[in-house]
Design a protein around this motif. Structure first.
Motif, mmCIF file in Angstrom:
data_model
loop_
_atom_site.group_PDB
_atom_site.id
_atom_site.type_symbol
_atom_site.label_atom_id
_atom_site.label_comp_id
_atom_site.label_asym_id
_atom_site.label_seq_id
_atom_site.Cartn_x
_atom_site.Cartn_y
_atom_site.Cartn_z
ATOM 1 N N GLY A 131 10.137 15.891 32.014
ATOM 2 C CA GLY A 131 9.586 17.210 32.285
ATOM 3 C C GLY A 131 10.622 18.312 32.259
ATOM 4 O O GLY A 131 11.563 18.314 31.458
ATOM 5 N N ALA A 132 10.485 19.256 33.198
ATOM 6 C CA ALA A 132 11.356 20.426 33.244
ATOM 7 C C ALA A 132 12.828 20.080 33.430
ATOM 8 O O ALA A 132 13.690 20.691 32.789
ATOM 9 C CB ALA A 132 10.885 21.374 34.354
ATOM 10 N N PRO A 133 13.187 19.109 34.297
ATOM 11 C CA PRO A 133 14.612 18.777 34.422
ATOM 12 C C PRO A 133 15.250 18.360 33.107
ATOM 13 O O PRO A 133 16.415 18.678 32.853
ATOM 14 C CB PRO A 133 14.618 17.630 35.436
ATOM 15 N N ARG A 134 14.504 17.655 32.257
ATOM 16 C CA ARG A 134 15.066 17.230 30.966
ATOM 17 C C ARG A 134 15.367 18.436 30.083
ATOM 18 O O ARG A 134 16.429 18.492 29.442
ATOM 19 C CB ARG A 134 14.108 16.283 30.256
ATOM 20 N N ALA A 135 14.471 19.423 30.059
ATOM 21 C CA ALA A 135 14.697 20.620 29.240
ATOM 22 C C ALA A 135 15.889 21.414 29.762
ATOM 23 O O ALA A 135 16.721 21.903 28.985
ATOM 24 C CB ALA A 135 13.434 21.486 29.230
ATOM 25 N N VAL A 136 15.981 21.542 31.085
ATOM 26 C CA VAL A 136 17.110 22.262 31.687
ATOM 27 C C VAL A 136 18.420 21.546 31.379
ATOM 28 O O VAL A 136 19.429 22.168 31.000
ATOM 29 C CB VAL A 136 16.908 22.395 33.209
ATOM 30 N N GLY A 137 18.426 20.225 31.535
ATOM 31 C CA GLY A 137 19.629 19.461 31.257
ATOM 32 C C GLY A 137 20.061 19.553 29.810
ATOM 33 O O GLY A 137 21.256 19.662 29.509
ATOM 34 N N ALA A 138 19.086 19.518 28.888
ATOM 35 C CA ALA A 138 19.421 19.623 27.464
ATOM 36 C C ALA A 138 20.043 20.974 27.149
ATOM 37 O O ALA A 138 20.991 21.068 26.356
ATOM 38 C CB ALA A 138 18.165 19.405 26.627
ATOM 39 N N ALA A 139 19.530 22.043 27.759
ATOM 40 C CA ALA A 139 20.081 23.379 27.511
ATOM 41 C C ALA A 139 21.526 23.477 27.994
ATOM 42 O O ALA A 139 22.389 24.037 27.296
ATOM 43 C CB ALA A 139 19.218 24.438 28.205
ATOM 44 N N GLY B 5 17.277 27.802 34.926
ATOM 45 C CA GLY B 5 16.373 26.672 35.133
ATOM 46 C C GLY B 5 16.768 25.830 36.332
ATOM 47 O O GLY B 5 15.906 25.351 37.074
ATOM 48 N N LEU B 6 18.082 25.649 36.540
ATOM 49 C CA LEU B 6 18.537 24.941 37.731
ATOM 50 C C LEU B 6 18.058 25.646 38.994
ATOM 51 O O LEU B 6 17.609 25.011 39.959
ATOM 52 C CB LEU B 6 20.064 24.860 37.748
ATOM 53 N N GLY B 7 18.173 26.976 38.990
ATOM 54 C CA GLY B 7 17.719 27.741 40.138
ATOM 55 C C GLY B 7 16.231 27.581 40.386
ATOM 56 O O GLY B 7 15.793 27.408 41.534
ATOM 57 N N LEU B 8 15.451 27.616 39.321
ATOM 58 C CA LEU B 8 14.004 27.453 39.468
ATOM 59 C C LEU B 8 13.652 26.052 39.967
ATOM 60 O O LEU B 8 12.757 25.888 40.793
ATOM 61 C CB LEU B 8 13.320 27.724 38.125
ATOM 62 N N LEU B 9 14.348 25.031 39.457
ATOM 63 C CA LEU B 9 14.105 23.667 39.925
ATOM 64 C C LEU B 9 14.430 23.534 41.410
ATOM 65 O O LEU B 9 13.714 22.869 42.158
ATOM 66 C CB LEU B 9 14.943 22.677 39.121
#
Length: 224
Positions: A133-141, A179-183
């Motif tokens: 999900g979202a963590p994967r997209a944030v990590g890839a960026a 994205g880290l902040g949003l997570l």
């Protein structure tokens, strides 16, 4: 203050740092053709947003809640925080003219802080990319942004393509840190049964009850 409140504060700091970094990118682009006085105007802004990102990463790492609840994620994010805060300190030392500008303590601190922050960011991105999900997209960026930024920085002095590549890497990192902040603020949200919760334990399906206190046990018929 509990870990949940610390995580929310860290998330807000990360988002604020990413927004300020985006503003500095626009201002820096506008001041790119000005003299040294115009360049000096952007340096304090850069120091502030690096400090915000470092403080936010440190707070989220210490809080240690999903998706940063694994030991590796906390260490990686902690390295990122140390590197970013060290870079901010190095910038301040250089700005105040302490020591030789070419080999003084500010340069030494910055030379140590940059690879530390880069290593921590890459590790953070790779850890998050293992999730869904979202963590994967944030990590890839984040994981992609660091090498792209460094590649563009190496090419930037000699070609405009390098500037474009460096800009792409910078934008990827900004998106990743935001994205880290949003997570950190959002948390796990609605977690399905079997998925890890904030505490890292699988969420079990609830058992229907008629009183809301304990599950109904069917009566035992017959005798032993």
């Amino acid at each position: 203050m509990g870990s949940l409140g610390l995580r929310h504060i860290g998330g807000l700091l990360l988002i604020a740092g990413a927004v300020l970094a985006a503003v500095s990118l626009v201002i820096g682009d506008q001041l790119g053709t000005l003299d040294a006085a115009g360049t000096q105007l952007i340096l304090p802004v850069q120091t502030v947003f690096v400090s915000l990102l470092g403080a936010g990463a440190a707070a989220v790492s210490i809080a240690g809640r999903w998706p940063f609840d694994s030991r590796l994620a906390q260490v990686a994010l902690g390295l990122t925080a140390i590197g970013l805060l060290g870079l901010a300190v190095g910038s301040l030392l250089i700005a105040f003219g302490l020591g030789d500008p070419a080999s003084g303590p500010g340069i030494v601190v910055s030379l140590i802080a940059v690879p530390t922050a880069a290593l921590g960011a890459i590790l953070t991105g790779l850890v998050l990319a293992e999730l869904t999900g979202a963590p994967r997209a944030v990590g890839a960026a984040i994981a992609a942004g660091v090498p792209v930024l460094f590649l563009g920085s190496l090419l930037a002095p000699s070609t405009s393509v390098g500037l474009a590549i460096a800009g792409l890497g910078f934008v990827l990192l900004l998106m990743g840190f935001a994205g880290l902040g949003l997570l950190a603020i959002r948390g796990p949200g609605n977690v399905e049964p079997g998925e890890p919760s904030e505490a890292g334990e699988p969420v079990e399906a609830s058992v229907a009850t008629d009183s809301g206190d304990s599950p109904k046990v069917p009566p035992v018929q017959g005798t032993l």
